[in-house]
Design a protein around this motif. Structure first.
Motif, PDB file in Angstrom:
ATOM      1  N   VAL A 191      37.712  -9.985  17.206  1.00  0.00           N
ATOM      2  CA  VAL A 191      36.379 -10.696  17.050  1.00  0.00           C
ATOM      3  C   VAL A 191      35.518 -10.823  15.783  1.00  0.00           C
ATOM      4  N   ASP A 192      35.178 -11.732  15.319  1.00  0.00           N
ATOM      5  CA  ASP A 192      34.041 -11.587  13.854  1.00  0.00           C
ATOM      6  C   ASP A 192      33.574 -13.020  13.970  1.00  0.00           C
ATOM      7  N   SER A 193      32.426 -12.774  13.369  1.00  0.00           N
ATOM      8  CA  SER A 193      31.308 -14.179  13.159  1.00  0.00           C
ATOM      9  C   SER A 193      31.818 -14.682  11.976  1.00  0.00           C
ATOM     10  N   ASN A 194      32.451 -14.369  11.067  1.00  0.00           N
ATOM     11  CA  ASN A 194      32.697 -14.737   9.544  1.00  0.00           C
ATOM     12  C   ASN A 194      33.674 -15.470   9.626  1.00  0.00           C
ATOM     13  N   GLY A 195      33.661 -16.822   9.213  1.00  0.00           N
ATOM     14  CA  GLY A 195      34.670 -17.928   9.334  1.00  0.00           C
ATOM     15  C   GLY A 195      35.950 -17.470   8.529  1.00  0.00           C
ATOM     16  N   LYS A 196      35.533 -16.973   7.145  1.00  0.00           N
ATOM     17  CA  LYS A 196      36.554 -16.849   6.435  1.00  0.00           C
ATOM     18  C   LYS A 196      37.587 -15.690   6.831  1.00  0.00           C
ATOM     19  N   LYS A 197      36.955 -14.816   7.589  1.00  0.00           N
ATOM     20  CA  LYS A 197      37.544 -13.703   7.861  1.00  0.00           C
ATOM     21  C   LYS A 197      38.530 -14.052   9.052  1.00  0.00           C
ATOM     22  N   VAL A 198      37.905 -14.899   9.910  1.00  0.00           N
ATOM     23  CA  VAL A 198      38.925 -15.431  11.173  1.00  0.00           C
ATOM     24  C   VAL A 198      39.810 -16.280  10.668  1.00  0.00           C
ATOM     25  N   ARG A 199      39.783 -16.959   9.546  1.00  0.00           N
ATOM     26  CA  ARG A 199      40.843 -18.011   9.099  1.00  0.00           C
ATOM     27  C   ARG A 199      41.899 -16.878   8.544  1.00  0.00           C
ATOM     28  N   PHE A 200      41.461 -15.829   7.687  1.00  0.00           N
ATOM     29  CA  PHE A 200      42.357 -14.882   7.449  1.00  0.00           C
ATOM     30  C   PHE A 200      43.320 -14.013   8.587  1.00  0.00           C
ATOM     31  N   LEU A 201      42.517 -13.898   9.555  1.00  0.00           N
ATOM     32  CA  LEU A 201      42.937 -13.144  10.768  1.00  0.00           C
ATOM     33  C   LEU A 201      44.183 -14.066  11.436  1.00  0.00           C
ATOM     34  N   ARG A 202      44.009 -15.410  11.525  1.00  0.00           N
ATOM     35  CA  ARG A 202      44.810 -16.205  12.082  1.00  0.00           C
ATOM     36  C   ARG A 202      46.033 -16.189  11.338  1.00  0.00           C
ATOM     37  N   GLU A 203      45.874 -16.102  10.107  1.00  0.00           N
ATOM     38  CA  GLU A 203      47.039 -16.427   9.110  1.00  0.00           C
ATOM     39  C   GLU A 203      47.905 -15.140   9.196  1.00  0.00           C
ATOM     40  N   ALA A 204      47.224 -14.013   9.164  1.00  0.00           N
ATOM     41  CA  ALA A 204      47.712 -12.631   9.347  1.00  0.00           C
ATOM     42  C   ALA A 204      48.582 -12.725  10.757  1.00  0.00           C
ATOM     43  N   ILE A 205      48.024 -13.173  11.929  1.00  0.00           N
ATOM     44  CA  ILE A 205      48.762 -13.017  13.261  1.00  0.00           C
ATOM     45  C   ILE A 205      50.057 -13.961  12.893  1.00  0.00           C
ATOM     46  N   ARG A 206      49.938 -15.315  12.430  1.00  0.00           N
ATOM     47  CA  ARG A 206      51.025 -16.184  12.312  1.00  0.00           C
ATOM     48  C   ARG A 206      52.314 -15.583  11.563  1.00  0.00           C
ATOM     49  N   SER A 207      51.715 -15.130  10.232  1.00  0.00           N
ATOM     50  CA  SER A 207      52.788 -14.600   9.303  1.00  0.00           C
ATOM     51  C   SER A 207      53.468 -13.127   9.606  1.00  0.00           C
ATOM     52  N   LEU A 208      52.926 -12.553  10.095  1.00  0.00           N
ATOM     53  CA  LEU A 208      53.150 -11.064  10.739  1.00  0.00           C
ATOM     54  C   LEU A 208      53.914 -11.373  12.073  1.00  0.00           C
ATOM     55  N   LYS A 209      53.895 -12.471  12.800  1.00  0.00           N
ATOM     56  CA  LYS A 209      54.148 -12.804  13.890  1.00  0.00           C
ATOM     57  C   LYS A 209      53.923 -11.697  15.230  1.00  0.00           C
ATOM     58  N   LEU A 210      52.481 -11.665  15.179  1.00  0.00           N
ATOM     59  CA  LEU A 210      51.883 -10.790  16.121  1.00  0.00           C
ATOM     60  C   LEU A 210      51.695 -11.321  17.529  1.00  0.00           C
ATOM     61  N   GLU A 211      52.713 -10.900  18.561  1.00  0.00           N
ATOM     62  CA  GLU A 211      52.639 -11.381  19.809  1.00  0.00           C
ATOM     63  C   GLU A 211      51.325 -10.722  20.616  1.00  0.00           C
TER      64      GLU A 211
END
Length: 214
Positions: free
Chosen positions: A101-121
């Motif tokens: 959870v974060d309120s910062n849009g840039k950080k959440v975009r990074f988080l979603r890319e990290a989840i995708r590229s690191l294949k975090l289930e």
């Protein structure tokens, strides 16, 4: 010797000093995360830490230091920033449902890319204020997020019965104890020894006041 080899040695030594045993692929995946953060940080300023070796110490090892205290099947990491400690915990101990959870849009975009590229289930990221998040979680982590009064006031509704709240702090936050809201109690205060990190680190463990002491 490549930079990654040097960072791998630093990370492995730190993990050993913490007395942790991680999955076989965890070190490589943690370094993949660090490299992704370093790359995005150049453009999006996600963290003030820019030196790769400092990232290993101040982000990876600092987050790993709380791993022995994490419990339960579900975890929410509030004010996660670029995924600290949430993504590190997901890589070090997979199998848990984790909400970042974060309120910062840039950080959440990074988080979603990290989840995708690191294949975090089982890991999700939401852009939200803490007080607007719904659900209940066995474990809640918060790293340099707010005072006890504020973080429990905003997010106390997210802690499941019998759950534990892990608040990562620098120096021992004795002055905050009087602000712990009614219905919650401090159960333990641990001194964290983070390999290579100067300065104090503490972990406060809080629960519902009526919870049995773990």
């Amino acid at each position: 010797m490549t930079e990654r080899t040097v960072l791998q040695s630093q990370l492995e030594q730190g993990i050993a000093a913490l007395g942790l045993r991680l999955p076989d692929d965890a070190v490589a995946r943690l370094l993949d995360y660090q490299a992704l953060l370093e790359r995005w940080n150049a453009a999006y300023n996600l963290t003030a830490v820019r030196d790769p070796a400092e990232m290993v110490t101040r982000h990876l090892l600092d987050s790993l230091a709380i791993l022995p205290h994490v419990s339960g099947k579900t975890l929410a990491d509030l004010g996660t920033g670029p995924g600290l400690p949430g993504i590190v915990l997901a890589l070090a101990a997979p199998g848990r449902e984790i909400l970042l959870v974060d309120s910062n849009g840039k950080k959440v975009r990074f988080l979603r890319e990290a989840i995708r590229s690191l294949k975090l289930e089982g890991v999700r990221a939401v852009q939200s204020r803490v007080e607007d998040v719904t659900g209940q979680f066995d474990c809640i982590t918060a790293r340099a997020f707010a005072s006890f009064a504020d973080m429990l006031g905003w997010g106390g509704h997210l802690l499941a019965p019998g759950g534990r709240w892990l608040a990562m702090k620098g120096r021992r936050p004795d002055e905050e104890l009087a602000g712990v809201p009614a219905g919650f109690a401090l159960r333990a205060m641990h001194v964290l020894q983070v390999p290579g990190l100067e300065g104090e680190r503490h972990l406060a463990v809080l629960t519902h006041a009526d919870a049995a002491v773990a």
